[in-house]
Design an enzyme around this catalytic site. Structure first.
Site, PDB file in Angstrom:
ATOM      1  N   ARG A   1       0.832  -1.210   0.000  1.00  0.00           N
ATOM      2  CA  ARG A   1       0.000   0.000   0.000  1.00  0.00           C
ATOM      3  C   ARG A   1       0.868   1.264   0.000  1.00  0.00           C
ATOM      4  NH1 ARG A   1      -2.975   3.058   4.197  1.00  0.00           N
ATOM      5  NH2 ARG A   1      -4.949   3.829   3.326  1.00  0.00           N
TER       6      ARG A   1
ATOM      7  N   HIS B   1       0.512   4.209  -2.740  1.00  0.00           N
ATOM      8  CA  HIS B   1       0.256   5.602  -2.349  1.00  0.00           C
ATOM      9  C   HIS B   1       1.419   6.514  -2.718  1.00  0.00           C
ATOM     10  CE1 HIS B   1      -3.306   5.109   0.663  1.00  0.00           C
ATOM     11  NE2 HIS B   1      -3.434   4.331  -0.399  1.00  0.00           N
TER      12      HIS B   1
ATOM     13  N   GLY C   1       4.298  10.485  -8.778  1.00  0.00           N
ATOM     14  CA  GLY C   1       5.187   9.422  -9.232  1.00  0.00           C
ATOM     15  C   GLY C   1       5.865   8.649  -8.119  1.00  0.00           C
TER      16      GLY C   1
ATOM     17  N   ASP D   1       8.517   8.167  -6.204  1.00  0.00           N
ATOM     18  CA  ASP D   1       9.723   8.943  -5.872  1.00  0.00           C
ATOM     19  C   ASP D   1      10.075   8.914  -4.388  1.00  0.00           C
ATOM     20  OD1 ASP D   1       7.675  10.464  -4.831  1.00  0.00           O
ATOM     21  OD2 ASP D   1       8.083  12.259  -6.033  1.00  0.00           O
TER      22      ASP D   1
ATOM     23  N   SER E   1       8.374   9.940  -1.949  1.00  0.00           N
ATOM     24  CA  SER E   1       7.923  11.129  -1.212  1.00  0.00           C
ATOM     25  C   SER E   1       7.086  10.772   0.011  1.00  0.00           C
ATOM     26  CB  SER E   1       7.144  12.072  -2.131  1.00  0.00           C
ATOM     27  OG  SER E   1       6.033  11.419  -2.717  1.00  0.00           O
TER      28      SER E   1
ATOM     29  N   ASN F   1      -3.621   8.588   4.300  1.00  0.00           N
ATOM     30  CA  ASN F   1      -2.484   7.973   4.994  1.00  0.00           C
ATOM     31  C   ASN F   1      -2.545   8.090   6.509  1.00  0.00           C
ATOM     32  OD1 ASN F   1      -1.243   7.331   2.506  1.00  0.00           O
ATOM     33  ND2 ASN F   1      -0.331   9.377   2.371  1.00  0.00           N
TER      34      ASN F   1
ATOM     35  N   HIS G   1      -6.262  -6.056  -2.645  1.00  0.00           N
ATOM     36  CA  HIS G   1      -7.110  -6.167  -1.456  1.00  0.00           C
ATOM     37  C   HIS G   1      -7.422  -7.611  -1.097  1.00  0.00           C
ATOM     38  CE1 HIS G   1      -8.745  -1.751  -1.584  1.00  0.00           C
ATOM     39  NE2 HIS G   1      -7.455  -1.823  -1.319  1.00  0.00           N
TER      40      HIS G   1
ATOM     41  N   ASP H   1     -10.159  -9.188   2.600  1.00  0.00           N
ATOM     42  CA  ASP H   1     -10.549 -10.475   2.013  1.00  0.00           C
ATOM     43  C   ASP H   1     -10.935 -11.395   3.159  1.00  0.00           C
ATOM     44  OD1 ASP H   1     -10.684 -13.031   0.962  1.00  0.00           O
ATOM     45  OD2 ASP H   1      -8.819 -12.891  -0.179  1.00  0.00           O
TER      46      ASP H   1
ATOM     47  N   SER I   1      -9.049 -15.102   3.053  1.00  0.00           N
ATOM     48  CA  SER I   1      -7.606 -15.366   3.200  1.00  0.00           C
ATOM     49  C   SER I   1      -6.828 -14.058   3.220  1.00  0.00           C
ATOM     50  CB  SER I   1      -7.117 -16.253   2.045  1.00  0.00           C
ATOM     51  OG  SER I   1      -7.500 -15.709   0.793  1.00  0.00           O
TER      52      SER I   1
END
Length: 317
Positions: free
Chosen positions: A59, A63, A69, A71, A73, A91, A190, A237, A240
């Site tokens: 994740r 994000h 991009g 990078d 960040s 976040n 997910h 899920d 599983s």
């Protein structure tokens, strides 16, 4: 005039391709030959002790790439004079795994000081997390450099939200060069991980395209009143949560998608056939997911002399 425009288009295209071309799977083969084994070891240790961490690292990469991009960040910490992306809405109280990336970076720095970017470490760690949980493998292109800045505003506006409609999801992914099929395949991430009650409360209490028994089960740990149990977790899920497989798509076909943005993928719309295909064909999902991850990793990398190679991932040099 027309010829000038044509020349401009060619130049821009070459510049764009040049940026992408600087990423390669063997970028560090000479400068840091033990990079892949070092990252793999760090990921294996973290995911073995806490399987959810695999989803968290994946994740983080997602994000990161969707905000100006891939990078690195998202890894920059807030300071008194700098506001980064970690406290943006998508976040805050949910992005995690920073310590794992920091630990891997420290190990890589000992082996190859000043050579490997945090952005690349995150890209490799995302792949290794998927593999560690039983998912597909792919060759990660590297050669990215780290951003010197971050954008909380862009994180708030660019990262797809769990409340999005199908058309909004398609547009959000298209904006970064990803197709509708890429979007459905990447949503299959997910199949691992957890989500907070605040992200699925409206779905389990207000929506009708949801399995009744599933909604009732989720309501037990996610109270209707906002502010009550907001951080309570549920597996994305139900079958599983710690195994990377195609059961996420089977869940959608049974109206057991946890998020609104999950279930819209199978709700009488244009992506129903893709979901059905992935539900019936795990190998098709795995190959499309791997291809989409490579494609996502190509979003606006900093290469050449742009950006920097951070010494530590949480702050610029």
């Amino acid at each position: 005039m027309a010829s000038n425009i044509a020349i401009l288009v060619i130049v821009v295209t070459l510049l764009w391709q040049g940026g992408k071309a600087q990423l390669s799977t063997n970028f560090y083969s000479t400068s840091c030959p033990n990079l892949l084994s070092t990252v793999k070891s760090g990921v294996k240790s973290a995911v073995s002790s806490q399987p959810r961490m695999g989803a968290s690292i994946l994740r983080l990469f997602f994000h990161d790439c969707f905000v100006n991009g891939c990078d690195g960040s998202i890894l920059l910490d807030d300071t008194s004079s700098f506001t980064g992306e970690q406290n943006a809405g998508p976040n805050r109280n949910s992005a995690r795994g920073f310590n794992v990336i920091d630990n891997i970076k420290s190990a890589v720095e000992k082996a190859c000081p000043g050579v490997v970017s945090c952005a690349d470490i995150l890209a490799i760690a995302a792949r290794d997390s998927v593999v560690q949980l039983g998912g597909p493998n792919w060759n990660v292109k590297v050669g990215r450099r780290d951003a010197k800045t971050a954008s909380q505003a862009a994180a708030n506006s660019n990262i797809p939200a769990p409340s999005m409609s199908l058309s909004q999801l398609i547009s959000s992914f298209r904006a970064v060069g990803l197709s509708t099929r890429d979007m459905v395949a990447l949503s299959g991430a997910h199949t691992i991980g957890q989500s907070r009650c605040t992200n699925f409360r409206a779905r389990i209490y207000n929506e009708t395209n949801i399995n009744t028994a599933f909604a009732t089960l989720r309501q037990r740990s996610c109270p209707r009143a906002a502010g009550s149990g907001d951080g309570n977790l549920a597996p994305l899920d139900i079958n599983s949560a710690n195994s990377f497989d195609n059961s996420y798509f089977k869940n959608l076909m049974a109206q057991r998608g946890l998020l609104h943005s999950d279930q819209v993928l199978f709700n009488g719309g244009s992506t129903d056939s893709i979901v059905r295909g992935y539900s019936n064909g795990p190998s098709s999902f795995n190959s499309d997911f791997a291809a989409a991850m490579i494609k996502m990793g190509d979003i606006s990398p900093l290469t050449g002399s742009s950006g920097e190679i951070r010494k530590v991932c949480g702050k610029t040099n």
